[in-house]
Design a protein around this motif. Sequence first.
Motif, mmCIF file in Angstrom:
data_model
loop_
_atom_site.group_PDB
_atom_site.id
_atom_site.type_symbol
_atom_site.label_atom_id
_atom_site.label_comp_id
_atom_site.label_asym_id
_atom_site.label_seq_id
_atom_site.Cartn_x
_atom_site.Cartn_y
_atom_site.Cartn_z
ATOM 1 N N ASP A 38 0.814 -1.219 0.000
ATOM 2 C CA ASP A 38 0.000 0.000 0.000
ATOM 3 C C ASP A 38 0.851 1.274 0.000
ATOM 4 N N LEU A 39 2.166 1.108 -0.054
ATOM 5 C CA LEU A 39 3.092 2.228 0.101
ATOM 6 C C LEU A 39 3.513 2.799 -1.253
ATOM 7 N N GLU A 40 3.709 4.112 -1.296
ATOM 8 C CA GLU A 40 4.282 4.745 -2.489
ATOM 9 C C GLU A 40 5.803 4.678 -2.388
ATOM 10 N N ILE A 41 6.434 4.032 -3.346
ATOM 11 C CA ILE A 41 7.887 3.827 -3.310
ATOM 12 C C ILE A 41 8.520 4.670 -4.415
ATOM 13 N N PRO A 42 9.476 5.549 -4.069
ATOM 14 C CA PRO A 42 10.052 6.495 -5.043
ATOM 15 C C PRO A 42 11.082 5.860 -5.982
ATOM 16 N N LEU A 43 10.585 4.914 -6.799
ATOM 17 C CA LEU A 43 11.405 4.324 -7.858
ATOM 18 C C LEU A 43 10.648 4.460 -9.171
ATOM 19 N N SER A 44 11.385 4.569 -10.271
ATOM 20 C CA SER A 44 10.766 4.697 -11.587
ATOM 21 C C SER A 44 11.135 3.484 -12.439
ATOM 22 N N PRO A 45 10.436 3.264 -13.542
ATOM 23 C CA PRO A 45 10.760 2.123 -14.418
ATOM 24 C C PRO A 45 12.198 2.176 -14.955
ATOM 25 N N GLU A 46 12.789 3.371 -14.977
ATOM 26 C CA GLU A 46 14.174 3.499 -15.472
ATOM 27 C C GLU A 46 15.199 3.072 -14.424
ATOM 28 N N ASP A 47 14.758 2.933 -13.166
ATOM 29 C CA ASP A 47 15.675 2.574 -12.087
ATOM 30 C C ASP A 47 15.907 1.064 -12.032
ATOM 31 N N SER A 48 17.106 0.694 -11.605
ATOM 32 C CA SER A 48 17.355 -0.681 -11.191
ATOM 33 C C SER A 48 17.526 -0.657 -9.674
ATOM 34 N N PHE A 49 17.190 -1.752 -9.017
ATOM 35 C CA PHE A 49 17.235 -1.738 -7.558
ATOM 36 C C PHE A 49 17.549 -3.128 -7.015
ATOM 37 N N ALA A 50 17.933 -3.137 -5.743
ATOM 38 C CA ALA A 50 18.089 -4.377 -4.985
ATOM 39 C C ALA A 50 17.567 -4.117 -3.586
ATOM 40 N N VAL A 51 17.117 -5.168 -2.931
ATOM 41 C CA VAL A 51 16.666 -5.072 -1.543
ATOM 42 C C VAL A 51 17.741 -5.702 -0.664
ATOM 43 N N ARG A 52 18.133 -5.000 0.386
ATOM 44 C CA ARG A 52 19.166 -5.499 1.290
ATOM 45 C C ARG A 52 18.671 -5.400 2.742
ATOM 46 N N VAL A 53 18.764 -6.504 3.461
ATOM 47 C CA VAL A 53 18.350 -6.552 4.865
ATOM 48 C C VAL A 53 19.554 -6.290 5.757
ATOM 49 N N LEU A 54 19.352 -5.453 6.770
ATOM 50 C CA LEU A 54 20.368 -5.195 7.788
ATOM 51 C C LEU A 54 19.754 -5.522 9.143
ATOM 52 N N LYS A 100 19.685 1.927 -7.231
ATOM 53 C CA LYS A 100 19.143 2.254 -5.914
ATOM 54 C C LYS A 100 19.047 0.992 -5.064
ATOM 55 N N VAL A 101 19.149 1.204 -3.747
ATOM 56 C CA VAL A 101 19.054 0.081 -2.807
ATOM 57 C C VAL A 101 17.937 0.365 -1.806
ATOM 58 N N VAL A 102 17.021 -0.575 -1.701
ATOM 59 C CA VAL A 102 15.981 -0.520 -0.680
ATOM 60 C C VAL A 102 16.528 -1.247 0.548
ATOM 61 N N ARG A 103 16.606 -0.544 1.660
ATOM 62 C CA ARG A 103 17.211 -1.082 2.881
ATOM 63 C C ARG A 103 16.115 -1.482 3.871
ATOM 64 N N VAL A 104 16.204 -2.700 4.376
ATOM 65 C CA VAL A 104 15.301 -3.180 5.408
ATOM 66 C C VAL A 104 16.109 -3.285 6.701
ATOM 67 N N VAL A 105 15.776 -2.453 7.671
ATOM 68 C CA VAL A 105 16.512 -2.422 8.937
ATOM 69 C C VAL A 105 15.677 -3.138 9.992
ATOM 70 N N VAL A 106 16.214 -4.258 10.477
ATOM 71 C CA VAL A 106 15.475 -5.107 11.412
ATOM 72 C C VAL A 106 15.947 -4.837 12.836
ATOM 73 N N LEU A 107 15.005 -4.423 13.681
ATOM 74 C CA LEU A 107 15.282 -4.145 15.086
ATOM 75 C C LEU A 107 14.479 -5.122 15.945
ATOM 76 N N LEU A 118 15.040 3.883 1.779
ATOM 77 C CA LEU A 118 15.801 3.990 0.543
ATOM 78 C C LEU A 118 17.167 4.559 0.891
ATOM 79 N N ILE A 119 18.244 3.863 0.530
ATOM 80 C CA ILE A 119 19.583 4.384 0.786
ATOM 81 C C ILE A 119 19.833 5.550 -0.175
ATOM 82 N N LEU A 120 20.088 6.717 0.390
ATOM 83 C CA LEU A 120 20.353 7.897 -0.436
ATOM 84 C C LEU A 120 21.850 8.087 -0.687
#
Length: 378
Positions: free
Chosen positions: A103-119, A155-162, A170-172
């Motif tokens: 349900d979230l708006e994620i600031p990526l476009s079709p021109e972007d490449s990305f990876a998801v990384r868990v920390l 771009k890298v989508v960062r998942v920070v687990v606490l 999003l890692i800027l």
Amino acid sequence: MEKSKNIKNIKAGFLLSGEHEELPFAELKALLDVYEIDINNIDIFGNYYVLEGKFTSEIIKKIIKRGGYLNEGHLILLEYKINDSNTENDDKWLKDFYKKVEDLEIPLSPEDSFAVRVLKIDKESTINSMDVERELGRIVKDKTDSKVKLKNPLKVVRVVVLKDRIYLALILEKRDKEYFQKNRPHLRAYFHPGCILPKLARCLVNLSRLKKGDVLLDPFCGTGGFLIEGGFMGLKLIGSDIDDDMVNGTLLNLKSYNLTEHIISIKKWNAGDIKSFLKQLNVKYVDGIVTDPPYGISTSAKGNIEEILNNLGDVLKKDGYLVFASSRKINLDLELMEMYKLYIHKSLTRYIHVYKKTDKFMYIKRQIINHNIAIHDK
């Protein structure tokens, strides 16, 4: 002014280096002052700090680029708190978390490449990082039409687990580790043993809270470590040393980094007579002073280090900072704002002093001057 107009409140995440218990956060606080960020709230989770305040993405990037002990800067997209009843059942809360991401708006476009990384800040977490990365990668791809690219994504989508929550961010910006490796003192054009490493030098200059275009003074410049870092920050540079070789070495190092345009003057001079040096330059006050005075040396050539440091307040602007390292604690007439103990090796511990020229210092100086005048009149 570094502050931007009409900045909204957002949450920013900062992953700090674990190399020192206090210095990374001290550096972050100093950079928040530099960029005049109004902070409403800070949540601290080990070496991960979540700040709510008036940020922009560009300011978050600038903070990380300028930092020494700041590893990553994040734009927080979602904070998901894990209910106590769900902590023992990863599948249950993860399904709810994934639904929130859908349900979230994620600031990526079709021109972007990305990876998801868990920390995992919470090292006891039992979630499977690869499963989370795979599922979130699918969700983000479906929502944004961006391309998954595991190696060198844009771009890298960062998942920070606490322990009790999870952040999606999003890692800027990430710290330029290569710079600090390739620019260690022994790899510079001119080297002399005993130099402060560039990461620590960068941090100390940041603790002085100088802004682009400000004047940085180092009266014990050595091989120019602080001046190099100041030059990369866009500061104007004044340096001196009593040793000809050090002065020439500083000039050579600054030239090798193409920083000579930032130099006001680098000259052989006794730090005990710094006022005369600045008078020649038609400079009455500098914006900040960062230095690493010699340890355990009390020869007439070097002078009394404590006295020299105390007198540096006379050439520092009001509300300016004097930052220096010393092998012992030194009391000055300036106001001590912060002090940090830094273990180097078994025979050397450095104390990082952060002094500020406040009204209190100026009052003390006036009292001393008036006292001396009264004695003279008698």
